[in-house]
Design an enzyme around this catalytic site. Structure first.
Site, PDB file in Angstrom:
ATOM      1  N   ASP A 158       0.864  -1.172   0.000  1.00 28.03           N
ATOM      2  CA  ASP A 158       0.000   0.000   0.000  1.00 28.03           C
ATOM      3  C   ASP A 158       0.908   1.231   0.000  1.00 28.03           C
ATOM      4  OD1 ASP A 158      -1.765   2.032   0.521  1.00 28.03           O
ATOM      5  OD2 ASP A 158      -2.663   1.114   2.288  1.00 28.03           O
ATOM      6  N   ASP A 171     -17.690   4.399  -0.703  1.00 24.22           N
ATOM      7  CA  ASP A 171     -16.420   4.086  -0.057  1.00 24.22           C
ATOM      8  C   ASP A 171     -16.662   3.764   1.420  1.00 24.22           C
ATOM      9  OD1 ASP A 171     -13.595   3.991   0.446  1.00 24.22           O
ATOM     10  OD2 ASP A 171     -13.297   5.380  -1.215  1.00 24.22           O
ATOM     11  N   ASP A 227     -10.573  -3.293  -1.380  1.00 25.11           N
ATOM     12  CA  ASP A 227      -9.427  -2.392  -1.296  1.00 25.11           C
ATOM     13  C   ASP A 227      -8.536  -2.862  -0.149  1.00 25.11           C
ATOM     14  OD1 ASP A 227      -7.799  -0.240  -1.763  1.00 25.11           O
ATOM     15  OD2 ASP A 227      -9.271   1.285  -1.235  1.00 25.11           O
ATOM     16  N   ARG A 260      -7.588  -4.095  -5.567  1.00 24.07           N
ATOM     17  CA  ARG A 260      -6.360  -3.329  -5.705  1.00 24.07           C
ATOM     18  C   ARG A 260      -5.143  -4.246  -5.732  1.00 24.07           C
ATOM     19  NH1 ARG A 260      -4.852   1.589  -1.660  1.00 24.07           N
ATOM     20  NH2 ARG A 260      -4.259  -0.126  -0.277  1.00 24.07           N
ATOM     21  N   ASP A 291      -3.864   4.549  -6.011  1.00 24.49           N
ATOM     22  CA  ASP A 291      -4.045   5.937  -5.580  1.00 24.49           C
ATOM     23  C   ASP A 291      -3.155   6.886  -6.377  1.00 24.49           C
ATOM     24  OD1 ASP A 291      -5.752   4.813  -3.787  1.00 24.49           O
ATOM     25  OD2 ASP A 291      -4.361   4.879  -2.102  1.00 24.49           O
TER      26      ASP A 291
END
Length: 941
Positions: free
Chosen positions: A281, A427, A540, A600, A616
């Protein structure tokens, strides 16, 4: 989703909103904190492996130990430095592939072999010994074309096609295999097979050297534990890394091994860190470097004008890939000079793989064409799943739509401004305190009513469900996972805990099939309260992201199902999360409906479970530009359903950038706008009427092409054809395309060159292919290829060209969503090549179920030749009723006919109206009126 808390920061006792804290303290910098992530020198096994210099291999293959069965060769390898034995297995595989496995013969405990990625046991092809001498064994690899040479001392493998050397293994002597061991082990290592010419008892001098070597190894930092910042990673069985080198003579261009924010063509890494594959991440990732990102697919492709091949390194541990080249740094002029003077060496690329644990398990995909490599890899890991039709439309998302009124108003805004869209997204803020599978009772008190309102508009919703679970005794999901023992464990046997969006969180062990089955069951309508059939899912943070963990992820000595350490399975975690979620959506419908799940994190095989996005990104021109090679890299490794956040997740895009991003995103497979919590609202109507008009035109172009996109995804599912592909895939002998990644093909029919520069007045277009012709899809202007030219652009320009010789089906009637277009009529765009011919395909089914697997579909072929357009079935097994009909045929590059007639099979001819534009050489045939499923002929005379 945004990510991390810096390491070393203690989370607050009361989490007043991790998102608020994060945006308050960490957003202004808006750049990656490199100190949070390891370099090769900080990763002890990478540093150890990379210290090995190319040279004569210490390993030899004991040819006298060779055992040959119908499908594999077994030979023992011995490291003459320490007399450790390994087992080499070579498999000839059906479909022009070779598998190479190397493992310890008697390991201290089993070493991890990656499960669930391969579709099954690959089909073997017969191996036969075709020659042998004292130091070489020659075998045929399932046929006469390819041969394998096994050299005994020093050990190496060579694969030949005819007399041409295609690939060498361990030719640089970099095979390195760290054996598992007990700490402070003083027992003398023993080999299973004595060295050739030796009695099996090493002399005193050799034994002394071995003990000294062990002592040095055990004294080296990072062997038994490794500290990075405040985190220590324990290694109860010591170092366990594996490494191997591959040499590719004749190749200068290599691709793949996503995910990296870099050019399509991979760079050489002699003076930089290797490419890293370790799902992480990474907050505000940087561009044009080799750092790891959210996903990892250990497949590398090499291409030259003669052939394409692939190397698939099946290992889920942290992996680094070094690339070197004997032509690196040489200019084109220098290469030409060398060639002219006859001193040119054969170009060669060397690739070195290094993984922290597991075994060496590698597949060599021998092509020889790009499409052969795609099919070979798909035969191992599967093809891209056929997505539901709606998911190819436009998706509207931000972190976060505030409440049900906000959702209702945004949805109404699209209708008010005559904009099509298919999906609105929610979200993390939609859930009750970041407790997934729940709804905030104040903001979303009636989710079924909200979803019903969307269904009435024939639209869908996607809600996020992340794999970190809030530790809360009042939370049913947490209580069930804990009571079943389904959480990942720490090294001491307790549940592994870390910090993520809900605060203190635990992590379900998705490597456990029982855990995955339970997770899937939670998507049932009676378990996921408020969910309906038009609610889909976004996974995510599934790297997994652990805000206070090492490198913002899980400790490597955490324990998974079966006793495996996290270091062994790390890159698989995200795949398992998406798989369990997709299975849950299928199960909730009784196995009837196709899922849509965005992930992701990913690994080899993730293409079977849904879509991927590039994470992102930022509202910067370079991030728009990098989205193209990032998605092309994914497409080359089987993941066709890829896109980037339109507009950029972080920061605030200037209006020009936002419009250009819509224009680019409309021609990428996954088309979603997304924005960070702290950015101003970006709905398309908030940027002035002129820009609204531009965005509307973009959305309408996307929706008109949905039949073409859907057909390309059917081909991806059926034949492993990448939907979005580099130019060299279609034009494999055109060297000019090999490093090109600012333009690309959609299927074999459309060439796209998005405008990705600020204040651009024009772009440089290259049209490849000898004897090819392309047509501007907007103006129908004709261009013969190959040629390069400067194209002036305006704010509305999207340079897109239809390749001559192709037929593209479109639906041109604007609707509010793709579902509303289901029965609309078709227009065929027939672009003639220089021979006056064209061909295209159309796949139709219900767009949402698995009924196509029971032959409920239409797969049509359109052929234009000698003035006749014929429609016929490409697959007679298919049977699907549709009311869609043929409204118009546009023939580009044609001469003027005197008449146009329609004839059905066994029927009479019917005259059709048509127009001819002499300026553009375009014939428009109006209202043939025939059902699109019918066999027909349109004749021009």
């Amino acid at each position: 989703m945004i990510t991390t808390q810096p390491q070393g920061v203690t989370p607050p006792i009361r989490l007043l909103g991790v998102a608020l804290l994060f945006s308050t303290f960490f957003l202004p910098a808006l750049s990656v904190d490199r100190s949070n992530f390891k370099t090769c020198d900080q990763s002890s096994f990478c540093k150890r492996q990379r210290k090995l210099e190319p040279g004569s291999s210490p390993y030899r293959a004991v040819l006298g130990s060779a055992k040959l069965s119908a499908d594999k060769l077994e030979i023992q390898l011995i490291d003459d430095k320490n007399q450790v034995s390994l087992l080499l297995e070579v498999f000839g595989l059906n479909g022009n592939m070779t598998r190479i496995k190397i493992n310890e013969i008697n390991p201290l405990k089993p070493r991890y072999e990656v499960p669930d990625v391969l579709l099954g046991t690959p089909i073997p092809a017969n191996l036969q010994v075709t020659g042998q001498d004292d130091n070489t064994l020659e075998l045929s690899l399932g046929g006469a074309e390819h041969k394998l040479l096994v050299t005994g001392t020093p050990f190496r493998l060579d694969i030949l096609s005819g007399r041409d050397l295609v690939l060498s293994v361990n030719s640089r002597g970099l095979l390195h295999f760290e054996r598992l061991r007990e700490r402070k082990d003083t027992d003398t290592e023993k080999t299973d097979v004595p060295p050739e010419g030796d009695d099996g008892n090493p002399g005193e001098e050799e034994a002394t050297k071995e003990e000294e070597s062990k002592k040095v190894d055990e004294d080296e930092p990072g062997m038994w534990d490794e500290t990075f910042k405040t985190h220590t990673d324990t290694k109860p069985n010591g170092p366990s890394s594996v490494g191997l080198d591959f040499s590719l003579p004749g190749f200068e261009h290599v691709y793949g091994i996503p995910e990296h924010a870099d050019n399509l063509r991979l760079r050489t890494t002699e003076s930089t860190d290797p490419y890293r594959l370790y799902n992480l991440d990474v907050f505000q990732y940087e561009l044009y470097n080799t750092m790891a990102l959210y996903g990892s697919v250990p497949l590398l492709l090499a291409h030259n004008v003669q052939r394409t091949l692939g190397i698939f390194w099946l290992n889920a541990a942290e992996t680094w890939v070094d690339i070197s080249s004997n032509t690196a740094g040489k200019t084109l002029l220098g290469k030409m000079f060398q060639y002219i003077h006859g001193g040119g060496e054969t170009p060669q690329t060397d690739v070195r793989w290094m993984s922290e644990s597991g075994i060496i398990d590698v597949f060599v995909l021998l092509g020889p064409t790009p499409h052969d490599v795609f099919k070979q890899y798909a035969s191992l890991t599967g093809t891209q799943s056929l997505p539901p039709y709606f998911s190819l439309g436009y998706h509207q998302c931000r972190w976060n739509y505030n409440d049900e009124d906000d959702v209702r108003n945004v949805d109404a805004g699209f209708d008010e401004h005559d904009l099509p869209y298919d999906v609105i997204w929610l979200d993390i803020e939609h859930a009750d305190g970041k407790r997934y599978f729940t709804w905030d009772p104040h903001k979303f008190p009636t989710p079924k009513d909200m979803l019903s309102n969307l269904k009435d508009k024939r639209r869908k919703m996607v809600a996020i469900v992340d794999p970190h679970i809030k530790i809360d005794s009042g939370y049913r999901i947490h209580n069930e996972i804990r009571s079943r023992g389904f959480y990942v464990k720490n090294k001491d046997g307790g549940d592994y805990e870390g910090w993520c969006w809900p605060g203190s969180a635990a992590y379900p062990d998705f490597t456990n099939p029982e855990m995955r089955a339970w997770w899937s069951s939670m998507f049932a309508y009676d378990q996921y309260e408020g969910s309906t059939e038009n609610l889909f899912v976004w996974n995510d943070m599934n790297e997994p992201s652990v805000f206070n963990g090492p490198e913002v992820t899980m400790h490597k000595d955490a324990i998974h199902w079966g006793g495996w350490e996290h270091r062994d399975i790390h890159n698989l975690y995200g795949l398992y999360v998406q798989k369990a979620t997709a299975d849950g959506l299928i199960q909730r419908s009784g196995g009837k409906e196709r899922p849509f799940v965005l992930t992701r994190a990913f690994f080899a095989g993730s293409q079977r479970y849904g879509a991927v996005w590039t994470g992102d990104n930022a509202a910067e021109w370079d991030h728009l530009k990098i989205s193209i090679p990032m998605c092309l890299s994914l497409s080359l490794v089987g993941i066709s359903f890829c896109g980037a956040d339109v507009g950029g997740f972080f920061k605030n895009p200037e209006t020009e950038l936002l419009v250009r991003w819509y224009q680019a995103g409309a021609y990428q497979p996954f088309f979603r706008a997304h924005a960070h919590l702290d950015t101003p609202r970006r709905e398309p109507w908030l940027h002035g009427d002129d820009n609204l008009k531009l965005i509307r035109e973009v959305l309408q172009q996307r929706y008109a092409l949905l039949p073409f996109w859907y057909t390309e995804f059917y081909r991806a599912w059926r034949d492993a054809e990448p939907v979005m592909r580099p130019l060299w895939v279609e034009f494999p002998t055109d060297v000019s395309t090999f490093a090109m990644d600012d333009q690309y093909m959609i299927g074999s029919a459309l060439l796209v060159h998005p405008v990705t520069e600020a204040n651009s007045r024009g772009v440089q277009i290259y049209l490849p292919g000898v004897g090819e012709v392309f047509y501007d899809v907007h103006s129908y202007q004709k261009y013969e290829a190959p040629q390069s030219f400067y194209l002036p652009v305006t704010s509305s320009s999207i340079p897109v060209y239809q390749r001559g010789g192709t037929i593209i089906p479109r639906k041109n009637r604007p609707r509010r969503s793709s579902d509303c277009m289901h029965d609309d009529p078709f227009t065929l765009h027939v672009a003639l090549n220089l021979q006056g011919e064209a061909r295209g395909e159309l796949f139709i089914d219900d767009g949402h179920s698995f009924n196509y697997e029971q032959n409920e579909f239409l797969y049509r072929e359109f052929n234009y030749s000698r003035g006749e357009l014929k429609s016929s079935s490409l697959d007679p097994r298919g049977n699907f009723e549709t009311s869609s009909w043929l409204e118009r045929v546009i023939i580009i590059g044609a001469s003027q006919p005197t008449s146009v007639t329609l004839s059905l099979l066994g029927g009479s001819e019917t005259p059709l109206e048509f127009e001819y534009d002499a300026h553009t050489s375009v014939i428009t045939v109006r209202k043939p009126g025939v059902n699109i499923a019918a066999d027909f002929t349109i004749s021009l005379r």
